[in-house]
Design an enzyme around this catalytic site. Structure first.
Site, PDB file in Angstrom:
ATOM      1  N   PRO A   2       1.424  40.502   8.719  1.00  0.00           N
ATOM      2  CA  PRO A   2       2.870  40.763   8.739  1.00  0.00           C
ATOM      3  C   PRO A   2       3.425  40.718  10.160  1.00  0.00           C
ATOM      4  CG  PRO A   2       1.721  42.347   7.356  1.00  0.00           C
ATOM      5  CD  PRO A   2       0.664  41.579   8.073  1.00  0.00           C
ATOM      6  N   GLU A   3       4.616  40.141  10.292  1.00  0.00           N
ATOM      7  CA  GLU A   3       5.280  40.069  11.583  1.00  0.00           C
ATOM      8  C   GLU A   3       6.514  40.974  11.542  1.00  0.00           C
ATOM      9  OE1 GLU A   3       5.595  35.984  12.994  1.00  0.00           O
ATOM     10  OE2 GLU A   3       3.877  35.412  11.754  1.00  0.00           O
ATOM     11  N   LYS A  61       5.634  44.610  15.773  1.00  0.00           N
ATOM     12  CA  LYS A  61       4.890  44.677  14.522  1.00  0.00           C
ATOM     13  C   LYS A  61       4.240  46.040  14.305  1.00  0.00           C
ATOM     14  CE  LYS A  61       2.587  40.890  15.769  1.00  0.00           C
ATOM     15  NZ  LYS A  61       1.648  39.749  15.726  1.00  0.00           N
ATOM     16  N   HIS A 112      -7.233  49.164  -4.409  1.00  0.00           N
ATOM     17  CA  HIS A 112      -7.528  49.304  -2.987  1.00  0.00           C
ATOM     18  C   HIS A 112      -6.646  50.357  -2.320  1.00  0.00           C
ATOM     19  CE1 HIS A 112     -10.106  45.781  -3.289  1.00  0.00           C
ATOM     20  NE2 HIS A 112      -9.134  45.164  -3.919  1.00  0.00           N
ATOM     21  N   ARG A 131      -8.197  44.171   2.344  1.00  0.00           N
ATOM     22  CA  ARG A 131      -9.185  43.656   3.312  1.00  0.00           C
ATOM     23  C   ARG A 131      -9.661  44.724   4.295  1.00  0.00           C
ATOM     24  NH1 ARG A 131      -5.619  38.147   4.324  1.00  0.00           N
ATOM     25  NH2 ARG A 131      -5.848  37.330   2.215  1.00  0.00           N
ATOM     26  N   LYS A 177       4.542  32.830  33.653  1.00  0.00           N
ATOM     27  CA  LYS A 177       3.280  32.581  32.968  1.00  0.00           C
ATOM     28  C   LYS A 177       2.909  31.100  33.045  1.00  0.00           C
ATOM     29  CE  LYS A 177       2.867  36.811  31.305  1.00  0.00           C
ATOM     30  NZ  LYS A 177       1.736  37.705  31.655  1.00  0.00           N
ATOM     31  N   ARG A 287      -5.836  29.341  15.344  1.00  0.00           N
ATOM     32  CA  ARG A 287      -4.793  29.365  14.315  1.00  0.00           C
ATOM     33  C   ARG A 287      -4.378  27.937  14.008  1.00  0.00           C
ATOM     34  NH1 ARG A 287      -3.402  33.631  17.907  1.00  0.00           N
ATOM     35  NH2 ARG A 287      -2.929  35.628  16.895  1.00  0.00           N
TER      36      ARG A 287
END
EC number: 3.2.2.23
Length: 302
Positions: A2-3, A61, A112, A131, A177, A287
């Protein structure tokens, strides 16, 4: 994982259905769900039992609940909230599949459901995690940059939906950066809340390839990119976030619908909505990155 939009949907659900309620009892049925709380499940349950949920908070998040003292209220006392309760936060790590559900006590218990907290209105606050990468932990509150956050979240930067988000300061930080712009977007210490999905969506909207070097981008280009991040997450939040399966849901178990509006992420070999070229998938930081080979030109290699 989730973001920001998905976590904010959960936070709003908790604010509506759990804030103001007293935790009458907390039961942990899987030790991994509290592994970040080093004192163990019994300590977490003892510290939480009797507290009233005061507010639900989020930065990027990261999600947490704060409390006031309710033990004295249940005894009919007008005693003020204790300093211990007011300085305590329950940090909720959703991980890959964590859910915070508010359910009637009579509802079947999810397979769960690893933590169950009985609320004083008879409902249950359940942490469900297929998970087991997520969990609950207690943390102290500290003041950082004018905001009070759990000490375990103190290193996390403000997110683009934070009213105190400083776009120009973030632009300056990004330009310092000397690494790929997508890597910087995913760095939660620079700007928080962005994950793989919304990074790809924002880069597509800004017409930038994720491997462009951040320091090489102009300030106007970075402003456009951050505005795209803000816009795409705002739009996702309006429809409940992005849900690809039954794991990403709000506190009532309902899914979000932004996956139907994605322009880049998960759309390999589909036509670009802007130019018609077939979208491609590439590997990036273990990713998958999705982009348009025409609208988002790869930088030339030195």
């Amino acid at each position: 994982m989730p973001e920001l939009p998905e976590v904010e949907v959960v936070r709003r659900g908790l604010a509506e259905h759990a804030v103001g309620r007293v935790l009458e009892d907390v039961t942990v049925t899987h030790p991994r769900a509290v592994r970040r709380h080093v004192a163990g499940p019994a300590d977490l349950s003892a510290q939480l039992t009797g507290l009233r949920i005061d507010a639900a908070h989020r930065r990027g998040k990261y999600l947490w609940l704060t409390f006031d003292e309710a033990r004295s209220h249940r005894a009919g006392s007008d005693a003020p909230a204790s300093a211990a309760a007011m300085d305590l936060a329950l940090v909720v790590h959703l991980g890959m599949s964590g859910q915070m559900l508010v359910q009637p006590a009579t509802a079947p218990v999810e397979k769960h459901a690893h933590i169950r907290a009985t609320l004083d209105d008879g409902a249950e606050l359940r942490f469900v995690d297929q998970r087991t990468f997520g969990g609950w932990s207690l943390a102290g509150l500290v003041e950082v940059d004018g905001s009070v956050v759990p000490d375990t979240v103190a290193h996390i930067a403000r997110d683009p939906l934070d009213p105190r988000f400083d776009r120009e300061a973030v632009v300056a930080a990004i330009r310092a950066k000397n690494t790929e712009i997508k890597r910087v977007l995913l760095d939660q210490t620079v700007v928080s809340g962005i994950g793989n999905i919304y990074a790809d969506e924002a880069l597509w909207r800004a017409g930038l390839h994720g491997t462009r070097i951040a320091a090489s981008l102009t300030r106007p280009a970075l402003r456009t990119l951050l505005d795209a991040v803000t816009a795409v997450m705002t739009e996702a939040l309006a429809v409940g976030g992005t849900s690809f399966d039954a794991l990403y849901v709000n506190v009532n178990g309902e899914s979000g619908y932004f996956s139907r509006s994605l322009a880049a992420y998960g759309r390999e070999n589909e036509p670009c909505d802007r130019c018609g070229a077939l979208l491609i998938r590439e590997q990036f930081m273990n990713r998958s990155s999705f982009s348009c080979p025409t609208c988002q030109r790869k930088p030339r290699r030195r």
